[in-house]
Design a protein around this motif. Structure first.
Motif, PDB file in Angstrom:
ATOM      1  N   ILE A 235       3.709  -8.002   0.323  1.00 48.87           N
ATOM      2  CA  ILE A 235       2.507  -7.593   1.045  1.00 48.87           C
ATOM      3  C   ILE A 235       2.383  -6.074   1.051  1.00 48.87           C
ATOM      4  CG2 ILE A 235       1.455  -7.508   3.344  1.00 48.87           C
ATOM      5  CD1 ILE A 235       2.567 -10.328   3.800  1.00 48.87           C
ATOM      6  N   ALA A 236       3.493  -5.372   1.282  1.00 48.68           N
ATOM      7  CA  ALA A 236       3.452  -3.910   1.303  1.00 48.68           C
ATOM      8  C   ALA A 236       3.042  -3.348  -0.045  1.00 48.68           C
ATOM      9  CB  ALA A 236       4.821  -3.363   1.720  1.00 48.68           C
ATOM     10  N   ALA A 237       3.588  -3.918  -1.128  1.00 51.71           N
ATOM     11  CA  ALA A 237       3.233  -3.437  -2.464  1.00 51.71           C
ATOM     12  C   ALA A 237       1.766  -3.704  -2.782  1.00 51.71           C
ATOM     13  CB  ALA A 237       4.138  -4.098  -3.506  1.00 51.71           C
ATOM     14  N   CYS A 238       1.271  -4.881  -2.404  1.00 51.18           N
ATOM     15  CA  CYS A 238      -0.129  -5.224  -2.666  1.00 51.18           C
ATOM     16  C   CYS A 238      -1.065  -4.406  -1.790  1.00 51.18           C
ATOM     17  CB  CYS A 238      -0.338  -6.716  -2.436  1.00 51.18           C
ATOM     18  SG  CYS A 238      -1.980  -7.333  -2.869  1.00 51.18           S
ATOM     19  N   PHE A 239      -0.693  -4.182  -0.552  1.00 47.25           N
ATOM     20  CA  PHE A 239      -1.533  -3.440   0.388  1.00 47.25           C
ATOM     21  C   PHE A 239      -1.693  -1.987  -0.035  1.00 47.25           C
ATOM     22  CE2 PHE A 239      -1.701  -0.953   4.425  1.00 47.25           C
ATOM     23  CZ  PHE A 239      -2.965  -1.340   4.829  1.00 47.25           C
ATOM     24  N   ASP A 240      -0.637  -1.387  -0.542  1.00 45.05           N
ATOM     25  CA  ASP A 240      -0.689   0.029  -0.933  1.00 45.05           C
ATOM     26  C   ASP A 240      -1.619   0.271  -2.120  1.00 45.05           C
ATOM     27  OD1 ASP A 240       1.053   0.726   1.065  1.00 45.05           O
ATOM     28  OD2 ASP A 240       2.837   0.591  -0.207  1.00 45.05           O
ATOM     29  N   ASP A 241      -1.965  -0.761  -2.876  1.00 42.96           N
ATOM     30  CA  ASP A 241      -2.828  -0.591  -4.044  1.00 42.96           C
ATOM     31  C   ASP A 241      -4.305  -0.503  -3.683  1.00 42.96           C
ATOM     32  OD1 ASP A 241      -0.649  -0.620  -5.706  1.00 42.96           O
ATOM     33  OD2 ASP A 241      -0.762  -2.766  -6.125  1.00 42.96           O
ATOM     34  N   PHE A 242      -4.665  -0.752  -2.432  1.00 42.86           N
ATOM     35  CA  PHE A 242      -6.069  -0.718  -2.027  1.00 42.86           C
ATOM     36  C   PHE A 242      -6.459   0.695  -1.583  1.00 42.86           C
ATOM     37  CE2 PHE A 242      -5.177  -5.227  -1.630  1.00 42.86           C
ATOM     38  CZ  PHE A 242      -6.347  -5.805  -2.116  1.00 42.86           C
ATOM     39  N   LYS A 243      -7.684   1.087  -1.926  1.00 43.48           N
ATOM     40  CA  LYS A 243      -8.177   2.396  -1.519  1.00 43.48           C
ATOM     41  C   LYS A 243      -8.391   2.469  -0.011  1.00 43.48           C
ATOM     42  CE  LYS A 243     -10.534   3.294  -5.909  1.00 43.48           C
ATOM     43  NZ  LYS A 243     -11.833   3.586  -6.563  1.00 43.48           N
ATOM     44  N   ASP A 244      -8.719   1.327   0.602  1.00 42.18           N
ATOM     45  CA  ASP A 244      -8.984   1.306   2.042  1.00 42.18           C
ATOM     46  C   ASP A 244      -7.731   1.144   2.885  1.00 42.18           C
ATOM     47  OD1 ASP A 244     -11.705   1.607   1.633  1.00 42.18           O
ATOM     48  OD2 ASP A 244     -12.088  -0.547   1.584  1.00 42.18           O
ATOM     49  N   ALA A 245      -6.564   1.195   2.258  1.00 38.85           N
ATOM     50  CA  ALA A 245      -5.326   0.962   3.023  1.00 38.85           C
ATOM     51  C   ALA A 245      -5.148   1.990   4.126  1.00 38.85           C
ATOM     52  CB  ALA A 245      -4.126   0.969   2.075  1.00 38.85           C
ATOM     53  N   ASP A 246      -5.522   3.254   3.853  1.00 39.80           N
ATOM     54  CA  ASP A 246      -5.342   4.297   4.859  1.00 39.80           C
ATOM     55  C   ASP A 246      -6.243   4.104   6.064  1.00 39.80           C
ATOM     56  OD1 ASP A 246      -3.403   5.535   3.363  1.00 39.80           O
ATOM     57  OD2 ASP A 246      -4.815   6.860   2.324  1.00 39.80           O
ATOM     58  N   LEU A 247      -7.365   3.387   5.895  1.00 38.47           N
ATOM     59  CA  LEU A 247      -8.257   3.140   7.031  1.00 38.47           C
ATOM     60  C   LEU A 247      -7.602   2.256   8.083  1.00 38.47           C
ATOM     61  CD1 LEU A 247     -11.695   2.499   5.261  1.00 38.47           C
ATOM     62  CD2 LEU A 247     -10.983   4.540   6.500  1.00 38.47           C
ATOM     63  N   PHE A 248      -6.693   1.393   7.638  1.00 41.29           N
ATOM     64  CA  PHE A 248      -6.089   0.415   8.544  1.00 41.29           C
ATOM     65  C   PHE A 248      -4.621   0.707   8.844  1.00 41.29           C
ATOM     66  CE2 PHE A 248      -9.523  -1.606   6.216  1.00 41.29           C
ATOM     67  CZ  PHE A 248     -10.274  -2.164   7.237  1.00 41.29           C
ATOM     68  N   ARG A 249      -3.972   1.491   7.993  1.00 39.19           N
ATOM     69  CA  ARG A 249      -2.534   1.715   8.152  1.00 39.19           C
ATOM     70  C   ARG A 249      -2.217   2.463   9.444  1.00 39.19           C
ATOM     71  NH1 ARG A 249      -1.696   3.864   3.630  1.00 39.19           N
ATOM     72  NH2 ARG A 249      -0.686   2.148   2.517  1.00 39.19           N
ATOM     73  N   ASN A 250      -3.066   3.431   9.812  1.00 38.10           N
ATOM     74  CA  ASN A 250      -2.773   4.286  10.959  1.00 38.10           C
ATOM     75  C   ASN A 250      -3.508   3.877  12.231  1.00 38.10           C
ATOM     76  OD1 ASN A 250      -1.112   6.004   9.359  1.00 38.10           O
ATOM     77  ND2 ASN A 250      -2.927   7.029   8.561  1.00 38.10           N
ATOM     78  N   LEU A 251      -4.032   2.671  12.273  1.00 39.12           N
ATOM     79  CA  LEU A 251      -4.685   2.202  13.489  1.00 39.12           C
ATOM     80  C   LEU A 251      -3.650   2.001  14.595  1.00 39.12           C
ATOM     81  CD1 LEU A 251      -7.208  -0.422  12.069  1.00 39.12           C
ATOM     82  CD2 LEU A 251      -7.754   1.804  13.048  1.00 39.12           C
ATOM     83  N   PRO A 252      -4.013   2.223  15.853  1.00 39.28           N
ATOM     84  CA  PRO A 252      -3.048   2.059  16.952  1.00 39.28           C
ATOM     85  C   PRO A 252      -2.500   0.642  17.008  1.00 39.28           C
ATOM     86  CG  PRO A 252      -5.030   3.175  17.717  1.00 39.28           C
ATOM     87  CD  PRO A 252      -5.325   2.691  16.328  1.00 39.28           C
ATOM     88  N   GLY A 253      -1.186   0.503  16.899  1.00 36.87           N
ATOM     89  CA  GLY A 253      -0.545  -0.796  17.028  1.00 36.87           C
ATOM     90  C   GLY A 253      -0.651  -1.697  15.823  1.00 36.87           C
ATOM     91  N   ALA A 254      -1.216  -1.209  14.709  1.00 41.83           N
ATOM     92  CA  ALA A 254      -1.386  -2.088  13.541  1.00 41.83           C
ATOM     93  C   ALA A 254      -0.042  -2.398  12.884  1.00 41.83           C
ATOM     94  CB  ALA A 254      -2.350  -1.458  12.543  1.00 41.83           C
ATOM     95  N   GLY A 255       0.674  -1.348  12.491  1.00 43.13           N
ATOM     96  CA  GLY A 255       1.970  -1.578  11.874  1.00 43.13           C
ATOM     97  C   GLY A 255       1.850  -2.193  10.489  1.00 43.13           C
ATOM     98  N   LYS A 256       3.004  -2.516   9.917  1.00 44.57           N
ATOM     99  CA  LYS A 256       3.021  -3.017   8.552  1.00 44.57           C
ATOM    100  C   LYS A 256       2.634  -4.486   8.448  1.00 44.57           C
ATOM    101  CE  LYS A 256       7.987  -4.055   8.666  1.00 44.57           C
ATOM    102  NZ  LYS A 256       9.300  -3.811   8.017  1.00 44.57           N
ATOM    103  N   GLN A 257       2.630  -5.227   9.561  1.00 41.91           N
ATOM    104  CA  GLN A 257       2.226  -6.626   9.506  1.00 41.91           C
ATOM    105  C   GLN A 257       0.735  -6.814   9.751  1.00 41.91           C
ATOM    106  OE1 GLN A 257       5.303  -6.037  11.232  1.00 41.91           O
ATOM    107  NE2 GLN A 257       6.426  -6.773   9.444  1.00 41.91           N
ATOM    108  N   LEU A 258       0.174  -6.137  10.742  1.00 44.33           N
ATOM    109  CA  LEU A 258      -1.211  -6.364  11.127  1.00 44.33           C
ATOM    110  C   LEU A 258      -2.202  -5.547  10.305  1.00 44.33           C
ATOM    111  CD1 LEU A 258      -0.812  -6.565  15.003  1.00 44.33           C
ATOM    112  CD2 LEU A 258      -1.295  -8.438  13.424  1.00 44.33           C
ATOM    113  N   ALA A 259      -1.801  -4.405   9.773  1.00 43.96           N
ATOM    114  CA  ALA A 259      -2.722  -3.590   8.970  1.00 43.96           C
ATOM    115  C   ALA A 259      -3.240  -4.357   7.743  1.00 43.96           C
ATOM    116  CB  ALA A 259      -2.048  -2.287   8.557  1.00 43.96           C
ATOM    117  N   PRO A 260      -2.387  -5.033   6.953  1.00 39.31           N
ATOM    118  CA  PRO A 260      -2.932  -5.823   5.843  1.00 39.31           C
ATOM    119  C   PRO A 260      -3.842  -6.955   6.294  1.00 39.31           C
ATOM    120  CG  PRO A 260      -0.574  -5.442   5.552  1.00 39.31           C
ATOM    121  CD  PRO A 260      -0.911  -5.014   6.942  1.00 39.31           C
TER     122      PRO A 260
END
Length: 381
Positions: free
Chosen positions: A229-254
């Motif tokens: 999931i981490a490898a697939c998530f990092d390939d998206f351009k919009d990953a930064d929009l969700f990665r740093n959301l409060p409380g998202a973390g590596k499970q909920l951001a994707p």
């Protein structure tokens, strides 16, 4: 030919929340997804998703006898699409990469539910003959807990182990605090058996060994899914929009990225997304009567993704914590307050998603102050 979204149109139980059914799936939905994916290879086909409840009520309106047949349903589906082309839009599949991420996060959530189920069964068995092990390990979903029970499945076996053997075991599993190790060893040596009845100990002992093998296997597969999931998530351009959301973390951001998708024309407004995700309530009026309830027909996994993330924002977002507190003071239940907070969060994220700008807490607080929001008074207090 229009393809219905599901073969099973039965309404889920009203008193049962999404978290009570972590599998998120039913046989009708799985059959429909399989059919749609099988039809994707034919470029000349155009699919029109139709809610099964819409077809059911349309059939009953034209056939009071409630007669039903697949050929007649197919004709009714065509009639619906041709008579109301503005209500049924052709289905546009997302990219293969997005569909891959969507399947990965959903399968991982299913494995987590299996882990919780296995841990609960393991706890129930240990309480029957070896409850001390539950006190020695705070987190049960760990390899050190599994391997300890695999090596010493009974209290008698643990008490026979030498102090050096126990110390070496904990060191090999990255437990380096001497005080913690010494406290565990003393608890092991001084523990009193709950029962000495072999009719209780032996059957549950073998069940515990079977369960710890299942749990260890699940933990390994969940870690493997996390890497994918981490490898697939990092390939998206919009990953930064969700990665740093409060409380998202590596499970909920994707999962949030999957909820919004890549097509920004898919949801014309934040309200459309709230309705689709099942966060927006439904209002029914008849004469002088009016009542509000939550949505029964919606993607359950998508709704639970927003609910789980919103619950985390109460800890990590200043204004979210104040809003939640204000809702509880009004007499709202925890779930009602979380859904109200999720409704606000979706509107904020939808704008960030449309503008391709990451969320900034300070910017939003300044906007609340500029608009004279009542929430500012709650923040000040």
């Amino acid at each position: 030919m229009p393809a219905p979204l599901s073969r099973n149109s039965r309404r889920p139980a009203r008193r049962k929340s999404d978290s009570d059914n972590p599998g998120w799936r039913n046989s009708g939905l799985e059959w429909t997804v399989t059919l749609i994916h099988a039809l994707l290879k034919y470029d000349f086909l155009v699919l029109f998703p139709v809610n099964p409840q819409t077809l059911c009520r349309y059939r009953r309106a034209l056939t009071p006898s409630r007669a039903k047949d697949d050929p007649s349903d197919a004709r009714l589906l065509l009639d619906l699409v041709f008579r109301h082309p503005d209500q049924f839009l052709p289905w546009q599949p997302q990219s293969a990469q997005m569909r891959t991420l969507a399947q990965l996060v959903e399968h991982r959530r299913t494995l987590v539910a299996d882990r919780v189920r296995t841990t609960n069964r393991l706890t129930a068995c240990l309480k029957l003959y070896f409850p001390q092990a539950l006190d020695w390990f705070e987190d049960k979903a760990t390899l050190v807990f599994c391997e300890f029970l695999e090596k010493w499945p009974t209290l008698q076996a643990a008490k026979r182990a030498r102090k050096g053997t126990l110390e070496r075991f904990f060191h090999e599993h990255n437990s380096r605090y001497a005080e913690v190790i010494e406290k565990r060893i003393q608890a092991i040596k001084s523990a009193i058996p709950l029962t000495t009845d072999p009719g209780v100990i032996e059957p549950n002992q073998w069940m515990v060994v079977a369960l710890v093998h299942q749990l260890a296997l699940l933990l390994g597969h969940i870690d493997h899914f996390d890497e994918k999931i981490a490898a697939c998530f990092d390939d998206f351009k919009d990953a930064d929009l969700f990665r740093n959301l409060p409380g998202a973390g590596k499970q909920l951001a994707p999962r949030l990225l999957v909820a919004f998708g890549e097509d920004r024309s898919r949801f014309a407004s934040a309200q459309a997304l709230c309705c689709y995700a099942g966060i927006a309530p439904v209002t029914e009026r008849s004469g002088n009567k009016s009542w509000v309830h939550w949505r029964y027909s919606c993607p359950k996994f998508l709704r639970q993704s927003f609910i789980e993330w919103t619950n985390q924002t109460v800890r990590f977002s200043f204004w979210a914590r104040a809003f939640y507190k204000a809702q509880r003071e009004k007499g709202k239940t925890h779930q009602m307050a979380i859904r109200a907070l999720a409704f606000k969060w979706i509107r904020i994220l939808w704008r960030c998603w449309q503008d391709r700008k990451p969320y900034d807490e300070a910017t939003y607080l300044m906007a609340l102050q500029k608009q004279g929001s009542p929430l500012v008074k709650e923040l000040a207090s």
